[in-house]
Design a protein around this motif. Structure first.
Motif: not given
Length: 128
Positions: A55-61, A104-108
């Motif tokens: 998975c990758v979060r929205g900020g791609d960090i 999904r929103l929020l964390r992995c």
């Protein structure tokens, strides 16, 4: 209505590589833009449960990987293209599965039930 469409699957020999893509559309209808969504690649092998791969979060960090693919798979996203990728190297026969992307929103999260949106999947077959 938000949609996810995967592509890039196919037949590859053991040790080979594939790059999967997942293109998102319609996410503004959810009230949130694509770039804030966490994107997860799942896979489901015949007769097995669907499992989270990366998975990758929205900020791609922040990125996460299942132990079975660490060092071989790389997830990335291009928010300008509303696309998430999964680069798969050193493929093995046990990587054979239908690969899905989910949002999904929020964390992995790893649970199927925690995803808000799903694609239809793309089949990856690793065989000689």
């Amino acid at each position: 209505q938000p949609q996810l469409v995967e592509s890039g699957g196919g037949l590859v020999q053991p040790g080979g590589s594939l790059r999967l893509s997942c293109v998102a559309s319609g996410f503004s209808a959810s009230g949130f833009t694509f770039d804030v969504y966490t994107l997860t690649w799942f896979r489901q092998a015949p007769g097995k449960e669907r499992e989270a791969v990366s998975c990758v979060r929205g900020g791609d960090i922040v990125t996460n990987y299942a132990d079975s693919v660490k060092g071989r798979f790389t997830i990335s996203r291009d928010n300008a293209k509303n696309t998430v990728y999964l680069q798969m190297n050193s493929l093995r026969p046990d990587d054979t599965a239908v690969y899905y992307c989910a949002a999904r929103l929020l964390r992995c999260a790893n649970a199927v039930k925690d995803m808000n949106y799903w694609g239809e999947g793309t089949l990856v077959t690793v065989s000689s």
